[in-house]
Design a protein around this motif. Structure first.
Motif, PDB file in Angstrom:
ATOM      1  N   LEU A  32      13.134   4.390  -0.472  1.00 63.98           N
ATOM      2  CA  LEU A  32      11.758   4.257  -0.954  1.00 63.98           C
ATOM      3  C   LEU A  32      11.381   5.425  -1.864  1.00 63.98           C
ATOM      4  O   LEU A  32      10.731   5.246  -2.894  1.00 63.98           O
ATOM      5  N   VAL A  33      11.812   6.619  -1.485  1.00 62.87           N
ATOM      6  CA  VAL A  33      11.497   7.809  -2.279  1.00 62.87           C
ATOM      7  C   VAL A  33      12.176   7.742  -3.639  1.00 62.87           C
ATOM      8  O   VAL A  33      11.553   8.012  -4.681  1.00 62.87           O
ATOM      9  N   ILE A  34      13.437   7.381  -3.662  1.00 59.99           N
ATOM     10  CA  ILE A  34      14.165   7.279  -4.927  1.00 59.99           C
ATOM     11  C   ILE A  34      13.493   6.274  -5.853  1.00 59.99           C
ATOM     12  O   ILE A  34      13.325   6.519  -7.057  1.00 59.99           O
ATOM     13  N   HIS A  35      13.091   5.149  -5.286  1.00 63.26           N
ATOM     14  CA  HIS A  35      12.416   4.119  -6.089  1.00 63.26           C
ATOM     15  C   HIS A  35      11.083   4.647  -6.622  1.00 63.26           C
ATOM     16  O   HIS A  35      10.771   4.482  -7.819  1.00 63.26           O
ATOM     17  N   ALA A  36      10.290   5.310  -5.759  1.00 65.15           N
ATOM     18  CA  ALA A  36       8.978   5.811  -6.174  1.00 65.15           C
ATOM     19  C   ALA A  36       9.096   6.903  -7.224  1.00 65.15           C
ATOM     20  O   ALA A  36       8.265   6.985  -8.142  1.00 65.15           O
ATOM     21  N   LEU A  85       7.008  13.476  -7.266  1.00 66.79           N
ATOM     22  CA  LEU A  85       6.781  13.208  -5.850  1.00 66.79           C
ATOM     23  C   LEU A  85       7.731  14.017  -4.972  1.00 66.79           C
ATOM     24  O   LEU A  85       8.942  14.029  -5.188  1.00 66.79           O
ATOM     25  N   VAL A  86       7.164  14.685  -3.964  1.00 69.31           N
ATOM     26  CA  VAL A  86       7.943  15.417  -2.965  1.00 69.31           C
ATOM     27  C   VAL A  86       7.823  14.660  -1.642  1.00 69.31           C
ATOM     28  O   VAL A  86       6.724  14.263  -1.251  1.00 69.31           O
ATOM     29  N   ALA A  87       8.947  14.466  -0.969  1.00 70.39           N
ATOM     30  CA  ALA A  87       8.958  13.734   0.298  1.00 70.39           C
ATOM     31  C   ALA A  87       9.332  14.669   1.438  1.00 70.39           C
ATOM     32  O   ALA A  87      10.390  15.296   1.418  1.00 70.39           O
ATOM     33  N   GLU A  89       0.821  -1.208   0.000  1.00 67.29           N
ATOM     34  CA  GLU A  89       0.000   0.000   0.000  1.00 67.29           C
ATOM     35  C   GLU A  89       0.857   1.261   0.000  1.00 67.29           C
ATOM     36  O   GLU A  89       0.575   2.220  -0.726  1.00 67.29           O
ATOM     37  N   LEU A  90       1.895   1.275   0.818  1.00 65.96           N
ATOM     38  CA  LEU A  90       2.770   2.449   0.884  1.00 65.96           C
ATOM     39  C   LEU A  90       3.444   2.696  -0.455  1.00 65.96           C
ATOM     40  O   LEU A  90       3.454   3.817  -0.968  1.00 65.96           O
ATOM     41  N   ARG A  91       4.004   1.661  -1.047  1.00 64.50           N
ATOM     42  CA  ARG A  91       4.710   1.811  -2.323  1.00 64.50           C
ATOM     43  C   ARG A  91       3.746   2.218  -3.435  1.00 64.50           C
ATOM     44  O   ARG A  91       4.085   3.047  -4.287  1.00 64.50           O
ATOM     45  N   ALA A  92       2.544   1.629  -3.446  1.00 65.05           N
ATOM     46  CA  ALA A  92       1.567   1.981  -4.483  1.00 65.05           C
ATOM     47  C   ALA A  92       1.133   3.438  -4.344  1.00 65.05           C
ATOM     48  O   ALA A  92       1.035   4.170  -5.336  1.00 65.05           O
ATOM     49  N   ALA A  93       0.878   3.860  -3.118  1.00 67.20           N
ATOM     50  CA  ALA A  93       0.426   5.229  -2.899  1.00 67.20           C
ATOM     51  C   ALA A  93       1.499   6.244  -3.273  1.00 67.20           C
ATOM     52  O   ALA A  93       1.190   7.343  -3.753  1.00 67.20           O
ATOM     53  N   MET A  94       2.750   5.892  -3.100  1.00 71.82           N
ATOM     54  CA  MET A  94       3.831   6.813  -3.438  1.00 71.82           C
ATOM     55  C   MET A  94       3.944   7.046  -4.940  1.00 71.82           C
ATOM     56  O   MET A  94       4.500   8.052  -5.373  1.00 71.82           O
TER      57      MET A  94
END
Length: 215
Positions: A125-129, A136-138, A94-99
């Protein structure tokens, strides 16, 4: 705008921040949907309590989990002005999909050595997403910081976050205050709670403005 509140570690206050954002956004007159993507379903429980207590404005909440989460959210984004996703405290589907669909992901961390140790994983995770979602901003928000002026853990955490170029340290600093827990268990946001804590209200207002850029 799709905002995701997630993380790699549980117990850092993700749901509390997500439901406060949702209620404050609704109070500002926006059409908002809260998506509970956590198996613990705490955000959905908060929304149910809010409905039972007939708190205005209502905050609609739906539960979404699994690999179809991203597609489901894309569809819902056509119907709602704002979507806030509460993901579980772990590296999950869920986290990865939402990102892959969020404009902003917010990672709350507590100012402790154990929470700071998750920053490396969050950066990865951010780099991958961003390979799927380049816009995407983290953001990292320090949550549950000590209210004691002599405790310097929050400052130390800020210095550590600054060393990660893929993670943006948010200016808002949220301290550990009992009013957050009282408000949530009554289906309320901090600004709605009758026994208002002025300092807590200011902290949440700063956090809200940093996310949405308006009052």
């Amino acid at each position: 705008m799709i905002v995701l509140v997630g993380g790699e570690k549980g117990g850092v206050g993700k749901t509390t921040l997500a439901v406060n954002l949702a209620a404050m956004r609704a109070r500002a007159g926006h059409d908002v949907l809260l998506v509970d993507a956590d198996k613990q379903a705490s955000a959905n429980l908060w929304a149910s309590i809010r409905d039972e207590e007939r708190v205005e404005p209502p905050v609609r909440c739906v539960q979404k989990r699994g690999k179809s989460l991203a597609a489901d959210i894309r569809d819902l984004a056509h119907r709602y002005e704002d979507i806030i996703i509460d993901a579980g405290g772990q590296d999950s589907v869920e986290l990865r999909a939402a990102m892959t669909i969020a404009a902003l992901v917010i990672f709350p961390i507590q100012p402790s050595l154990f929470d700071a140790a998750t920053l490396e994983t969050l950066a990865e995770l951010v780099i991958h997403a961003q390979g799927f979602n380049p816009e995407l901003v983290a953001g990292i928000v320090i949550n549950r910081a000590s209210s004691h002026p002599r405790v310097k853990e929050a400052e130390e955490a800020k210095e550590l976050v600054a060393s990660y170029s893929d993670l943006h340290l948010m200016h808002a600093l949220i301290r550990d205050r009992i009013v957050f827990r009282k408000a949530v268990r009554n289906g309320l946001s901090v600004p709605e709670y009758t026994e208002r804590d002025h300092a807590a209200g200011l902290e949440m207002a700063d956090f809200y403005r940093e996310v949405y850029g308006d009052a």
